[in-house]
Design an enzyme around this catalytic site. Structure first.
Site, mmCIF file in Angstrom:
data_model
loop_
_atom_site.group_PDB
_atom_site.id
_atom_site.type_symbol
_atom_site.label_atom_id
_atom_site.label_comp_id
_atom_site.label_asym_id
_atom_site.label_seq_id
_atom_site.Cartn_x
_atom_site.Cartn_y
_atom_site.Cartn_z
ATOM 1 N N GLY A 181 0.868 -1.165 0.000
ATOM 2 C CA GLY A 181 0.000 0.000 0.000
ATOM 3 C C GLY A 181 0.905 1.215 0.000
ATOM 4 O O GLY A 181 1.822 1.289 -0.814
ATOM 5 N N GLU A 182 0.679 2.096 0.927
ATOM 6 C CA GLU A 182 1.522 3.287 1.045
ATOM 7 C C GLU A 182 1.991 3.348 2.500
ATOM 8 O O GLU A 182 1.173 3.512 3.402
ATOM 9 C CB GLU A 182 0.702 4.518 0.652
ATOM 10 C CG GLU A 182 1.518 5.757 0.444
ATOM 11 C CD GLU A 182 2.676 5.565 -0.541
ATOM 12 O OE1 GLU A 182 2.459 5.006 -1.629
ATOM 13 O OE2 GLU A 182 3.802 5.965 -0.191
ATOM 14 N N SER A 183 3.304 3.202 2.678
ATOM 15 C CA SER A 183 3.800 3.061 4.052
ATOM 16 C C SER A 183 3.521 4.297 4.908
ATOM 17 O O SER A 183 3.272 4.181 6.110
ATOM 18 C CB SER A 183 5.291 2.715 4.047
ATOM 19 O OG SER A 183 6.017 3.660 3.310
ATOM 20 N N CYS B 181 6.142 -5.394 0.406
ATOM 21 C CA CYS B 181 6.294 -4.058 -0.164
ATOM 22 C C CYS B 181 6.182 -2.975 0.921
ATOM 23 O O CYS B 181 7.078 -2.873 1.751
ATOM 24 C CB CYS B 181 5.311 -3.868 -1.308
ATOM 25 S SG CYS B 181 5.831 -2.561 -2.429
ATOM 26 N N ARG C 151 12.918 3.313 0.013
ATOM 27 C CA ARG C 151 11.589 3.356 -0.590
ATOM 28 C C ARG C 151 11.684 3.757 -2.055
ATOM 29 O O ARG C 151 12.610 4.444 -2.451
ATOM 30 C CB ARG C 151 10.701 4.364 0.144
ATOM 31 C CG ARG C 151 10.368 3.975 1.567
ATOM 32 C CD ARG C 151 9.474 5.018 2.202
ATOM 33 N NE ARG C 151 8.240 5.182 1.443
ATOM 34 C CZ ARG C 151 7.482 6.285 1.493
ATOM 35 N NH1 ARG C 151 7.839 7.310 2.235
ATOM 36 N NH2 ARG C 151 6.375 6.351 0.784
ATOM 37 N N ILE D 291 5.744 -3.112 -7.461
ATOM 38 C CA ILE D 291 4.951 -1.895 -7.690
ATOM 39 C C ILE D 291 5.491 -0.772 -6.800
ATOM 40 O O ILE D 291 5.349 -0.842 -5.576
ATOM 41 C CB ILE D 291 3.458 -2.138 -7.375
ATOM 42 C CG1 ILE D 291 2.920 -3.344 -8.172
ATOM 43 C CG2 ILE D 291 2.639 -0.879 -7.669
ATOM 44 C CD1 ILE D 291 1.546 -3.812 -7.735
ATOM 45 N N ARG D 292 6.120 0.212 -7.424
ATOM 46 C CA ARG D 292 6.767 1.300 -6.658
ATOM 47 C C ARG D 292 7.477 0.731 -5.429
ATOM 48 O O ARG D 292 7.305 1.181 -4.295
ATOM 49 C CB ARG D 292 5.744 2.369 -6.253
ATOM 50 C CG ARG D 292 5.206 3.149 -7.449
ATOM 51 C CD ARG D 292 4.249 4.246 -7.067
ATOM 52 N NE ARG D 292 3.011 3.728 -6.513
ATOM 53 C CZ ARG D 292 2.034 3.162 -7.245
ATOM 54 N NH1 ARG D 292 2.166 3.050 -8.558
ATOM 55 N NH2 ARG D 292 0.953 2.722 -6.683
ATOM 56 N N HIS E 188 5.068 -8.573 -4.537
ATOM 57 C CA HIS E 188 3.693 -8.917 -4.131
ATOM 58 C C HIS E 188 3.288 -10.341 -4.513
ATOM 59 O O HIS E 188 2.564 -10.510 -5.508
ATOM 60 C CB HIS E 188 2.710 -7.952 -4.809
ATOM 61 C CG HIS E 188 2.810 -6.550 -4.349
ATOM 62 N ND1 HIS E 188 2.052 -6.058 -3.311
ATOM 63 C CD2 HIS E 188 3.574 -5.513 -4.782
ATOM 64 C CE1 HIS E 188 2.331 -4.780 -3.121
ATOM 65 N NE2 HIS E 188 3.265 -4.423 -3.998
ATOM 66 N N GLU F 143 0.990 -12.030 -3.388
ATOM 67 C CA GLU F 143 -0.483 -12.158 -3.345
ATOM 68 C C GLU F 143 -1.122 -11.781 -4.675
ATOM 69 O O GLU F 143 -2.313 -12.025 -4.875
ATOM 70 C CB GLU F 143 -1.050 -11.314 -2.186
ATOM 71 C CG GLU F 143 -1.153 -9.811 -2.426
ATOM 72 C CD GLU F 143 0.178 -9.074 -2.316
ATOM 73 O OE1 GLU F 143 1.238 -9.733 -2.171
ATOM 74 O OE2 GLU F 143 0.169 -7.825 -2.395
HETATM 75 N N1 GLN Z 1 3.290 -1.412 -3.553
HETATM 76 C C1 GLN Z 1 3.681 -0.824 -2.467
HETATM 77 O O1 GLN Z 1 3.431 -1.264 -1.346
HETATM 78 C C2 GLN Z 1 4.394 0.483 -2.657
HETATM 79 C C3 GLN Z 1 5.122 0.991 -1.444
HETATM 80 C C4 GLN Z 1 5.166 2.510 -1.461
HETATM 81 N N2 GLN Z 1 5.905 3.005 -2.584
HETATM 82 C C5 GLN Z 1 5.725 3.035 -0.145
HETATM 83 O O2 GLN Z 1 6.723 3.654 -0.148
HETATM 84 O O3 GLN Z 1 5.150 2.815 0.885
#
Ligand code: GLN
Length: 201
Positions: free
Chosen positions: A47-49, A78, A104, A141-142, A178, A180
């Protein structure tokens, strides 16, 4: 069968729940500290940390998850890996516990997401005959990378350029990608095996 918590504040928790159900485990969404009670293990999804930090803090989950991770298997994927890392650069750790430094968004803006095949020899421990030695389809993903590993951390997978993307430290597991989001259940089976026979902290 094992009851596995999935931190469900934000991000890709549903896919983890589906994978766990498919493998015969019982997933339970965790949004409050009380929901950690009785769990055998916990998954912190991607997600987004920064959002995970903010919501976990607002829900009073930082200390409870930190304490849980000391004695139970926890797997971060992630953003979840970032949340488990002891060192994430400028910011203080989120939950911490995993003796690694992560960077990150290590792949920059040009390469937002990609899929690659990773050699993960440790997965042979849970592999069926026909899966043995098969590379793992890893979706990034990112994604972060693990820049440095400390004492007690085993590297499970690296990219071709040597950058570390999966680690294990006893009962703690971290993947920059990921599992999942793929059809390959080996990483989840590997985690469930860890739950069945946890190594002492
Ligand atoms: N797919 C992800 O969980 C991306 C992590 C996100 N870029 C972060 O810094 O939290």
């Amino acid at each position: 069968m094992a009851t596995i918590g999935v931190l469900a504040l934000q991000g890709g928790f549903r896919e983890h729940e589906e994978m766990l159900t498919r493998l015969g485990a019982t997933p339970r969404k965790v949004r409050r500290a009380e929901e950690l009670e009785g769990l055998d293990a916990l998954i912190i999804p991607g997600g987004e940390s920064t959002t995970i930090r903010r919501l976990a803090s607002a829900h009073g989950l930082i200390e409870p998850i930190r304490a849980f991770a000391q004695h139970h298997p926890v797997w971060g994927t992630c953003a979840g890996l970032i949340a488990l890392a002891n060192d994430i650069g400028e910011e203080p750790p989120i939950f911490g516990g995993l003796n690694v430094r992560v960077q990150r968004n290590a792949f920059g803006r040009q390469v937002d997401s990609f899929e690659t095949e990773l050699a993960v020899p440790a997965l042979d421990a849970v592999a069926e005959e026909e899966e043995r030695g098969r590379p793992f389809p890893a979706v990034f993903i990112r994604a972060p990378v693990i820049e440095q590993v400390g004492e007690g951390v085993d590297v499970l997978a690296t990219l071709d350029d040597g950058r570390i993307v999966a680690v294990q430290q006893g009962h703690l597991l971290g993947t920059a990608f990921h599992p999942e989001l793929t059809d390959d259940t080996r990483f989840h089976r590997y985690f469930l095996q860890l739950v069945q026979s946890p190594t002492p902290a």
